[in-house]
Design a protein around this motif. Structure first.
Motif: not given
Length: 358
Positions: A169-182
């Motif tokens: 869930h954290l990894v998805r959140a960093w993608h959705q919130t910050y755009g980090l390409p995960i």
């Protein structure tokens, strides 16, 4: 990708990834591992001393050490495999699983985000954060329920699987919130060479050869999908190279087996490769009290990775297991070195109410 940071690269799956990256690509591999009980540099084989392999002893719970990794090595991608992963250990001591799997992942995400935001142009577009997870986050399946897909709701049962669900869930959140390409992958049960011998298959091989009890939880009818570790490593590399950003891919071995059937198959292979003069190894099987919260069945629908990326396992369960048994029979020195006092203390703790000798 010229520089790939692999966390947990001295562990069972991580070392397979590192070996393949060194053998089959031109990438420089930055291998970060805390070298806990399950981390072993000997599992890297010749890759350990290869000029494109850089080892860093780093605990991902140490935020400053993680940030230094990114400053010093400037990776083009992260393959995050570092984790506490043994369900039985999570029942005995859940705090370490939260600290490593949740807090450690958050440390990596923040360091990776700062690193990625410092890139420009093609380097920024190229960067990937690949998080390696487990099918156990999906919980339990009944005997007739369809396999887990990428849309299956999360319902973890153990402290281990709950900590991995939280990290997903954290990894998805960093993608959705910050755009980090995960990228996220969820795999089924791995087996193969170099696996720490507290897990089911190596434990059964070693106990059988030593004439010890083969402890099977409950009635042995818990079902898992089994994935040969080298097939898994190939899938992880393929997802990193060609997976769609923000996407989850399930990786399975297309091989559901009840635990009792797995143990019986190990015994049958040993009866051929290393026969005991007095008895068949099946005689050593002993049913022991089940562990708390033991999920009944896991099964993987891997149609997405097959359809989008063209991946399929190369090994059948029978061919992979034969290779695995032979490897453990041929590598007694490796086993002697990993079965330290800490390992023996854990086995005593986990099986203190169970008979381990015959």
């Amino acid at each position: 990708m010229k520089r790939i940071l692999v966390t947990g690269g001295a562990g069972f799956i991580g070392s397979a990834v590192v070996r393949q990256l060194i053998d089959e690509t031109e990438a420089t591999v930055i291998n970060a591992d805390a070298l806990t009980y399950a981390g072993n540099l000997e599992s890297l084989g010749p890759a350990r001393d290869h000029p494109r392999h850089r080892f860093e002893q780093v605990d991902i719970r140490d935020r400053a050490a993680v940030e230094r990794l990114f400053r010093d090595h400037r990776p083009d991608a992260v393959m995050h495999l570092a984790a506490e992963s043994h369900v039985d250990r999570s029942i005995e001591g859940p705090a370490a699983f939260v600290e490593t799997n949740v807090t450690g992942t958050q440390n990596l995400l923040e360091a990776a985000r700062a690193h990625w935001e410092g890139f420009e142009g093609a380097a920024r577009d190229r960067f990937r954060f690949h998080h390696v997870s487990t099918d156990e986050v999906y919980g339990d399946l009944g005997p007739d329920e369809p396999p887990f897909s990428e849309q299956t709701p999360y319902a973890p049962s153990s402290p281990y699987s709950a900590s991995k669900a939280a990290s997903d869930h954290l990894v998805r959140a960093w993608h959705q919130t910050y755009g980090l390409p995960i990228l996220i992958t969820n795999c089924s049960n791995n087996y193969g060479p170099y696996q720490f011998p507290e897990k089911l298959i190596p434990l059964m091989i070693l106990n059988a050869v030593e004439g010890r009890s083969l402890p099977v939880y409950g009635n042995g009818e818990n079902i898992r999908d089994w994935l040969y570790v080298e097939d898994h490593a190939r899938a992880l590399r393929l997802v990193l190279e060609n997976g769609r950003v923000g996407r989850t891919y399930n990786i399975g071995g297309r091989c559901e087996r009840a635990n009792l059937k797995v143990v019986q198959t190990v015994c049958q292979i040993l009866n051929r490769l290393c026969p005991h003069p007095d008895y068949a190894y099946e005689r050593l099987i002993e049913f022991v009290p089940d562990r708390p919260g033991h999920d009944r069945r896991y099964a993987i629908d891997d149609s997405r990775i097959a359809r989008e990326l063209g991946w399929a396992p190369k090994e059948s369960f029978e061919s992979g297991l034969e290779k695995t048994v032979q490897w453990y029979l041929d590598n007694q020195q490796w086993l002697d070195r990993v079965r330290t006092g800490e390992y023996r203390a854990w086995m005593e703790t986990n099986y203190r109410h169970r008979v381990m000798e015959k």
